[in-house]
Write a protein that holds these residues in place. Sequence first.
Motif: not given
Length: 116
Positions: A76-85
């Motif tokens: 995991w690098r980042w996440s927001r709402d329904h998105l994940v990097g």
Amino acid sequence: MQTLARYPHTDRRQHPRVPVDLSCQVNFSDRMAHGRLRDLSLGGARVEMPLHVAAYTFDRLTSLHMRNIGLVRVRWRWSRDHLVGMEFLSPEAIRQALSRFLAEQAPPEGIRPTDG
């Protein structure tokens, strides 16, 4: 609710992103979820998850399976709402298939589609 990245917001990407719209499987140590690849590079992927990111425990994220490309370990690098990097931890395992796929997605430099 927004989940913040662990790292300061700076663009550290080493590889260009290619927009895609493909189904994928996101694997955790205790479950799996189906997602949609939204962009892809030689170093990682942005995935749209079916539920808000608060429903997932990203410290249990283990791998990403992409049809026609393969299975790769991720973190995991980042996440927001329904998105994940996600960052690929072993990109060499899929480099050949991934390079071929990315080349098919973007036309060579200087070539543009024509109308009709």
